[in-house]
Scaffold this motif. Structure first.
Motif, PDB file in Angstrom:
ATOM      1  N   ARG A 140       3.405   4.444   1.027  1.00 36.32           N
ATOM      2  CA  ARG A 140       3.692   3.315   1.906  1.00 36.32           C
ATOM      3  C   ARG A 140       4.988   3.500   2.691  1.00 36.32           C
ATOM      4  N   ARG A 206      -4.026   3.837   6.096  1.00 29.91           N
ATOM      5  CA  ARG A 206      -2.690   3.589   5.543  1.00 29.91           C
ATOM      6  C   ARG A 206      -2.705   2.376   4.615  1.00 29.91           C
ATOM      7  N   ALA A 207      -3.691   2.340   3.722  1.00 28.26           N
ATOM      8  CA  ALA A 207      -3.837   1.201   2.835  1.00 28.26           C
ATOM      9  C   ALA A 207      -4.457   1.595   1.510  1.00 28.26           C
TER      10      ALA A 207
END
Length: 213
Positions: A140, A206-207
């Motif tokens: 993250r 991106r998760a």
């Protein structure tokens, strides 16, 4: 058709992800410490995700890197130690970086504690769970140029409870999914279906997401 490089191709999750990708016509390169045990149909390579030169070589013509290895320390190195180089190499080569994570970093309810922070969570699993959570945290923090996803299975997931292929499951975010009886589980084949769906459809860039019945 995509080309996947699967680290941990002989493991429970990695083996099923590779098999599901092959079933759909994708090209799969399986990386393991002992390449002779890589499943049939998978191009076998012996190597380590801690070897930057090796990772750079296999990333050159890959579309997706799948990391399905334990997060705990093995031979003096943890999974998180490899993440900075993996992220840099994936970004430089335009490769999507993905991880089979753990369930214990999921929250037990919206705004609630993570599963491994609850009193009931077994002490013997806390180190592995914490290491997986650190990997997610580091992902993250990576620059926007890195395309990644991280999949947490349900709480009950593994060779000890493989289940039957159903082709039906639920997708969640950062909160643990449970059924009407409070059970959180997912079979290996259905987890792999959800994982390869994400490779093909890219709904979670991106998760982190989770998969459960």
């Amino acid at each position: 058709m995509a080309k996947l490089v699967v680290f941990g191709a002989t493991g429970y999750a990695g083996g099923r992800i590779g098999a599901e990708a092959l079933r759909r016509g994708h090209e799969v390169v399986g990386v393991a410490r002992h390449a002779g045990s890589v499943p049939e149909g998978v191009e076998a390579l012996q190597g380590s995700l801690h070897d930057e030169d090796f990772v750079a070589q296999v990333a050159k013509d890959a579309d997706v890197i799948v990391v399905a290895t334990p997060a705990r320390e093995i031979e003096g190195r943890k999974l998180i130690d490899a993440v900075p180089a993996l992220a840099r190499i994936a970004s430089e080569n335009g490769v999507r970086l993905s991880f089979v994570g753990g369930a214990a970093s999921l929250h037990v309810a919206e705004g609630g504690p993570r599963l491994f922070d609850t009193p009931e969570f077994p002490d013997e699993y806390k180190a592995e769970a914490g290491n997986h959570a650190e990997v997610l945290g580091l992902l993250r923090e990576q620059p926007e140029s890195l395309d990644w996803f991280y999949v947490s299975p349900a709480a009950e997931f593994g060779a000890w409870t493989p289940g039957e292929r159903k082709g039906e499951f639920r997708i969640g975010g950062d909160v643990l999914l449970t059924d009407e009886n409070g059970k959180s589980h997912i079979g290996g084949d259905d987890f792999a279906i959800a994982y390869v769906d994400e490779i093909e459809q890219a709904k979670h860039r991106r998760a982190r997401f989770t998969v459960a019945y």
